[in-house]
Enzyme design. Sequence first.
Site, PDB file in Angstrom:
ATOM      1  N   ASP A 117       0.843  -1.190   0.000  1.00  0.00           N
ATOM      2  CA  ASP A 117       0.000   0.000   0.000  1.00  0.00           C
ATOM      3  C   ASP A 117       0.882   1.246   0.000  1.00  0.00           C
ATOM      4  OD1 ASP A 117      -2.498   1.241  -0.070  1.00  0.00           O
ATOM      5  OD2 ASP A 117      -2.513   1.525   2.100  1.00  0.00           O
ATOM      6  N   TYR A 119       1.119   5.755  -0.482  1.00  0.00           N
ATOM      7  CA  TYR A 119       0.734   6.953   0.290  1.00  0.00           C
ATOM      8  C   TYR A 119       0.878   8.119  -0.675  1.00  0.00           C
ATOM      9  CZ  TYR A 119       0.966   9.580   4.828  1.00  0.00           C
ATOM     10  OH  TYR A 119       0.756  10.384   5.931  1.00  0.00           O
ATOM     11  N   HIS A 124      -3.530  14.083   1.191  1.00  0.00           N
ATOM     12  CA  HIS A 124      -3.716  13.173   2.333  1.00  0.00           C
ATOM     13  C   HIS A 124      -2.491  13.201   3.250  1.00  0.00           C
ATOM     14  CE1 HIS A 124      -4.737   9.697   4.741  1.00  0.00           C
ATOM     15  NE2 HIS A 124      -3.607   9.111   4.384  1.00  0.00           N
ATOM     16  N   ARG A 133       1.302  15.918  13.599  1.00  0.00           N
ATOM     17  CA  ARG A 133       2.525  16.646  13.969  1.00  0.00           C
ATOM     18  C   ARG A 133       2.308  18.131  13.681  1.00  0.00           C
ATOM     19  NH1 ARG A 133       4.089  12.349  10.630  1.00  0.00           N
ATOM     20  NH2 ARG A 133       4.295  13.810   8.908  1.00  0.00           N
ATOM     21  N   GLU A 188      -9.876   4.056   4.492  1.00  0.00           N
ATOM     22  CA  GLU A 188      -9.090   4.808   3.523  1.00  0.00           C
ATOM     23  C   GLU A 188      -9.624   4.453   2.141  1.00  0.00           C
ATOM     24  OE1 GLU A 188      -4.861   4.203   4.287  1.00  0.00           O
ATOM     25  OE2 GLU A 188      -4.972   5.660   5.939  1.00  0.00           O
ATOM     26  N   GLU A 190      -9.358   4.124  -1.577  1.00  0.00           N
ATOM     27  CA  GLU A 190      -8.196   3.980  -2.451  1.00  0.00           C
ATOM     28  C   GLU A 190      -8.589   3.274  -3.746  1.00  0.00           C
ATOM     29  OE1 GLU A 190      -4.695   2.392  -0.612  1.00  0.00           O
ATOM     30  OE2 GLU A 190      -5.187   3.218   1.374  1.00  0.00           O
ATOM     31  N   ASP A 222      -8.802   0.494   2.683  1.00  0.00           N
ATOM     32  CA  ASP A 222      -7.731   0.109   3.614  1.00  0.00           C
ATOM     33  C   ASP A 222      -8.185   0.491   5.035  1.00  0.00           C
ATOM     34  OD1 ASP A 222      -5.322  -0.410   4.879  1.00  0.00           O
ATOM     35  OD2 ASP A 222      -4.397   1.465   4.230  1.00  0.00           O
ATOM     36  N   ARG A 226      -6.733   3.865  13.929  1.00  0.00           N
ATOM     37  CA  ARG A 226      -5.784   4.971  14.107  1.00  0.00           C
ATOM     38  C   ARG A 226      -5.095   4.950  15.459  1.00  0.00           C
ATOM     39  NH1 ARG A 226      -4.985   5.913   8.955  1.00  0.00           N
ATOM     40  NH2 ARG A 226      -6.874   6.620   7.883  1.00  0.00           N
ATOM     41  N   GLN A 229      -2.468   2.219  15.234  1.00  0.00           N
ATOM     42  CA  GLN A 229      -1.461   2.698  14.279  1.00  0.00           C
ATOM     43  C   GLN A 229      -0.549   3.766  14.904  1.00  0.00           C
ATOM     44  OE1 GLN A 229      -3.273   4.419  10.775  1.00  0.00           O
ATOM     45  NE2 GLN A 229      -1.332   5.081   9.894  1.00  0.00           N
ATOM     46  N   TYR A 233       3.522   2.756  14.919  1.00  0.00           N
ATOM     47  CA  TYR A 233       4.072   2.922  13.563  1.00  0.00           C
ATOM     48  C   TYR A 233       5.500   3.462  13.514  1.00  0.00           C
ATOM     49  CZ  TYR A 233       3.527   8.010  12.916  1.00  0.00           C
ATOM     50  OH  TYR A 233       3.648   9.371  12.986  1.00  0.00           O
ATOM     51  N   LYS A 242      -3.478  -1.943  10.518  1.00  0.00           N
ATOM     52  CA  LYS A 242      -4.049  -2.055   9.179  1.00  0.00           C
ATOM     53  C   LYS A 242      -4.193  -3.488   8.679  1.00  0.00           C
ATOM     54  CE  LYS A 242      -2.530   2.475   7.529  1.00  0.00           C
ATOM     55  NZ  LYS A 242      -3.604   2.910   6.623  1.00  0.00           N
ATOM     56  N   THR A 246      -8.523  -5.627   4.558  1.00  0.00           N
ATOM     57  CA  THR A 246      -8.506  -4.688   3.431  1.00  0.00           C
ATOM     58  C   THR A 246      -9.582  -5.191   2.469  1.00  0.00           C
ATOM     59  OG1 THR A 246      -6.110  -4.427   3.666  1.00  0.00           O
ATOM     60  CG2 THR A 246      -7.105  -3.663   1.605  1.00  0.00           C
ATOM     61  N   THR A 333      -4.619   6.553   0.410  1.00  0.00           N
ATOM     62  CA  THR A 333      -5.867   7.317   0.526  1.00  0.00           C
ATOM     63  C   THR A 333      -5.937   8.397  -0.540  1.00  0.00           C
ATOM     64  OG1 THR A 333      -5.679   7.029   2.898  1.00  0.00           O
ATOM     65  CG2 THR A 333      -7.280   8.652   2.120  1.00  0.00           C
ATOM     66  N   GLU A 347      -9.416  12.626   8.368  1.00  0.00           N
ATOM     67  CA  GLU A 347      -9.352  13.958   7.757  1.00  0.00           C
ATOM     68  C   GLU A 347     -10.726  14.631   7.723  1.00  0.00           C
ATOM     69  OE1 GLU A 347      -6.735  13.677   3.957  1.00  0.00           O
ATOM     70  OE2 GLU A 347      -7.358  11.671   4.533  1.00  0.00           O
TER      71      GLU A 347
HETATM   72 MN    MN Z   1      -3.770   3.031   2.914  1.00  0.00          MN
END
Ligand code: MN
Length: 391
Positions: A117, A119, A124, A133, A188, A190, A222, A226, A229, A233, A242, A246, A333, A347
């Site tokens: 997968d 990004y 996104h 952050r 997500e 996709e 996906d 969160r 994750q 991560y 994740k 899927t 995403t 989001e």
């Molecule tokens: Mn994804």
Amino acid sequence: MPTWVPGAAGTLFDVDNLPYGVFSLPGEGPRVGVRIGDHVLDLAPVAAAEMLDVHHVFQEGSLNALMAEGHRVRSSVRTWITGLLTEEPERDLVEPHLVPLADVTLHLPVEVADYVDFYASEHHASNVGRIFRPDAEPLLANWKHLPVGYHGRAGTVVASGTPVVRPSGQRRGDPAPTYGPSTRLDIEAELGFVVGVGSELGTAVPHDAFADHVFGVVGLNDWSARDIQAWEYVPLGPFLGKSFATSVSHWVTPLEALDAAWVDLPAQDPEPLPYLGPGQVQGLDIDVEVVVNGEVVSRPPYRTMYWSPAQMLAHMTVNGASLRTGDLFGSGTVSGPAEDQRGSLLEVGWGEESAFLDDGDEVTLRYTAPGTAGGRIALGDVVGRVEPARG
Ligand code: MN
């Protein structure tokens, strides 16, 4: 020529679409079919009757054998099917093998080999950076130099309609992490790209060989926890947040059906390294709809993605990693620049707890694209309902 199939002309599954899937009838094994309107054409008996060279590939319980045949066979099979469904003299042979969609069970269309997968949406990645952050640059230093990706779990790729059990796991806590059902279950939206023809170990696939290797496109959700994750991560990327599920569409749209959908993606700056291809990059003009409990919450446009599908394929093989029939790679995403174009609930709700999914919620992803006949075609929907955590 218009199709003779009742009710199919002018729909999103007209004869310019013809996605492949795997279906079964009660008491019979799964086999390959093609969708036209609200029917599935059972290809195996028609191909056997017409003594097609590759008739055996339609008797399989996945599309892998068909996909492995490659570009030339893929294209001649499509021409053959188009003839079956548009030429009146074929009707007597073909019509008995048209099955109403309502009478069939649809299955996972592909035996998934490896699953990667990416990004690839700048919007996104920037949104996620700002949410997680807020005091730092939203994009990390590598982001505009390579399509960031991770290896997912092929064995938990499931067909649309499969319920998704809320995952349990560790999340950050004060003073110590806690364990329990995820409280931030997300989606997500996709696109997934399915590999038909493999490649040799040790040899990179060039950026201009996309159509030689990729068979077609699926809708892909996906599912992402969160809270799990966010705690796990760093430093090696997504893992249990994740890998629990899927979802992909029942239908694989072959590249030929998307010939009219290629568009220029936004310009890339800085210019990527040569192996990622020079100049203007191309993506697909596919409109996505995110539907939660029957309500459209977002409309992400795929044409706003930064990294192209061909660049993702080139990047995932540049180290010599080989491709296998059934490999699946997700776009990441799809989020556009506008607030109503965001492809994840993280989001959409900008990190608010209430935006995430409750038990019983149902998510549907819908996709449409320009067809080759001037109208629009649909990819297969991706549906999933959240079930409570077990144990
Ligand atoms: Mn994804």
